[in-house]
Enzyme design. Structure first.
Site, PDB file in Angstrom:
ATOM      1  N   PRO A  16       3.182  20.944  -4.835  1.00  0.00           N
ATOM      2  CG  PRO A  16       0.854  20.777  -4.765  1.00  0.00           C
ATOM      3  CD  PRO A  16       2.072  20.042  -5.234  1.00  0.00           C
ATOM      4  CB  SER A 262      -4.023  15.070   3.828  1.00  0.00           C
ATOM      5  OG  SER A 262      -5.228  14.907   3.088  1.00  0.00           O
ATOM      6  CE  LYS A 263       1.805  18.470  -0.167  1.00  0.00           C
ATOM      7  NZ  LYS A 263       2.967  18.332  -1.063  1.00  0.00           N
ATOM      8  NE  ARG A 264      -4.830  11.375  -0.043  1.00  0.00           N
ATOM      9  CZ  ARG A 264      -3.618  11.159   0.468  1.00  0.00           C
ATOM     10  NH1 ARG A 264      -2.550  11.408  -0.266  1.00  0.00           N
ATOM     11  NH2 ARG A 264      -3.473  10.698   1.687  1.00  0.00           N
ATOM     12  CG  ASP A 265      -8.010  16.182   4.240  1.00  0.00           C
ATOM     13  OD1 ASP A 265      -8.602  15.114   3.992  1.00  0.00           O
ATOM     14  OD2 ASP A 265      -7.184  16.305   5.150  1.00  0.00           O
TER      15      ASP A 265
END
Length: 505
Positions: A16, A262-265
């Site tokens: 994404p 980040s993408k995980r944040d």
């Protein structure tokens, strides 16, 4: 500007689109529009091992939703097509060969095992292995074996890479629009791989060749690409091409502390970092998207534009047209911009208030039908309800929580609020019912006048009636103007709720 402005957004379809990538696309879009230029999109998919199904379509859908679609891209005005690098791979070999022939590149046959051995050997000595001028003539390269031997090994199908031959003992004096003058020592650079024996270029070669062939005038990209700037400028020099101007945007930082967002944040901290919802290939992990979380695209654009840029005033709300008019790369900050989820919501609140009540009803009504199976209020009545509650909401998804008492009688009563109900309250509510039953013009203003006249005539304190009245209708001491609620739910429902509160409380 010496040549027409052509800028690009060049994402890789590896998942994404992160909000940092969206901001890069936005700044390129704004710069192009401001300078009557072209904003194009190129899909950089040379690394097929990292290709993710659906990611390319996601990128286009996200930019369309945000209103910043490119004017040239895959399948659209392909003036310099194709716009997928995987479809351009036949181009790159000739440019890699050109660098070999001009002495700006060389073949390297080192195996992964040999390179791993050198790395470990350096680590044991407390050093870092860098493949560059220092050791390239001691390794397995065409710099130390004959041309005939090199050709023989390639013809035999031996794996190789083509590496850039970085100049020795030079200081590169480069300029970045945002960061000013920057110097790089070539002796500290490594000899990057440009081309692999599988026929695919690396990012560095493909990027430079495509930017040149697509007549890119400015490269506006994230700060993480700043270390690649000296190699890219050297590649332009090696080919004898005029390079673009560079501008490296500041990082978007985590809400708490330093470090790149980040993408995980987002999933970890409870806010979206992707424009659209994304489900991974396993269909197990679903990441939040701005669109699905109820953000308006204009609010997302406005918020992102101010992450690292401002126009020098205190203005915070900008339409896309205003952003185009005011955007200037010289006003982009060098330092990282902290991502503030609360400020993000604030922007959405501002844009929600700008929406017409009618357009909000169209969204809200679907939510009602999904919850209750139907909506008993007319469009006009729903518009009135929306106008009464929207000021308290950041998202349309919050409308139900703010207005559920319009649609359903309370099933419980707030304990703290119920303390306002005492031994004299039932009798007062019975009298109130009698007053309401005799009102023919059941409009908010008229009901309020008659009820207040009744309280004044009978010397009844406002709090003794109004708080139990609201509690009976809403179940808590919350909600918009009480008599607006009464008008909208109607005489019959109002009396029914009062009677239920009398028997329940």
């Amino acid at each position: 500007m010496s040549k027409p402005v052509r800028v690009r957004f060049a994402p890789s379809p590896t998942g994404p689109l992160h909000i940092g990538g969206v901001r890069t696309a936005l700044f390129n879009y704004l710069f192009a529009k401001k300078n009557n230029g072209v904003f194009y999109l190129r899909i950089e998919d040379t690394d097929q091992n990292r290709f993710v199904q659906g990611a390319e379509a996601y990128i286009f859908e996200a930019l369309d939703w945000l209103g910043i679609a490119p004017s040239e891209t895959v399948g659209k005005n392909e003036k310099f097509g194709p716009y997928r690098q995987s479809e351009r791979k036949a181009l790159y070999k000739q440019y890699a060969d050109q660098l070999i022939n001009s002495g700006w590149a060389y073949y390297a046959f080192d195996t992964a095992e040999a390179l791993d051995f050198h790395r470990k050997q350096h680590e044991e000595q407390g050093k870092t292995f860098i493949y560059n001028w220092h050791n390239r003539e001691k390794l397995d390269t065409s710099l130390v074996i004959s041309k005939e031997e090199t050709e023989k090994r390639i013809a035999a199908g031996e794996a190789y890479v083509i590496r850039f031959k970085t100049p020795v003992n030079e200081t590169l004096h480069l300029h970045d629009i945002i960061r000013g003058d920057i110097n790089f020592e070539t002796n500290l650079l490594d000899d990057k791989v440009l081309f692999k024996s599988d026929g695919m270029p690396t990012y560095h070669l493909a990027n430079i060749v495509d930017d040149h062939l697509m007549e890119t005038s400015h490269v506006i990209r994230g700060e993480e690409w700043l270390p690649s700037m000296p190699l890219h400028c050297l590649l332009y020099k090696a080919f004898g091409w005029e390079g673009p101007e560079f501008a490296h945007l500041p990082l978007i930082l985590k809400p708490i502390g330093n470090g790149k967002l980040s993408k995980r944040d987002g999933d970890k901290l409870g806010f979206p970092v992707f424009p659209l919802e994304w489900t991974d290939a396993s269909s197990i992990t679903k990441s939040m998207g701005y669109r699905e979380n109820g953000y308006f695209p204009e609010a997302v654009i406005n918020f992102l534009a101010l992450l690292g840029w401002n126009d020098g005033t205190d203005q915070e709300l900008f339409s896309l047209e205003e952003l185009v008019e005011k955007f200037d790369l010289n006003r982009v900050h060098k330092s990282g911009a902290k991502f503030d989820p609360d400020k993000n919501k604030w922007f959405n609140h501002q844009y929600l208030q700008k929406q017409s009540d009618e357009s909000l009803v169209e969204i809200f009504e679907k939510d009602i039908v999904k919850k209750l199976g139907k909506c008993d209020f007319s469009f006009v009545e729903m518009t009135k309800i929306t106008s009464l509650i929207k000021e308290r909401a950041n998202f349309v998804s919050e409308f139900w929580e703010l207005s559920n008492f319009f649609f359903e009688a309370p099933t419980y009563y707030d304990e703290k609020a119920a303390k306002n109900w005492n031994s004299t309250t039932p009798e007062l509510m019975e009298q109130l019912i009698a007053v309401l039953e005799n009102i023919e013009d059941f409009t908010s203003a008229n009901i309020e006048t008659i009820v207040k006249d009744w309280m004044t005539t009978n010397e009844i304190g406002m709090g003794k009636v109004m708080q139990p009245f609201r509690l009976s209708l809403v179940g808590a001491l919350k909600g918009p103007h009480l008599f607006d609620i009464v008008e909208l739910i109607g005489k019959e429902e109002t009396i029914k709720r009062l009677e239920k509160a009398i028997t329940t409380l």
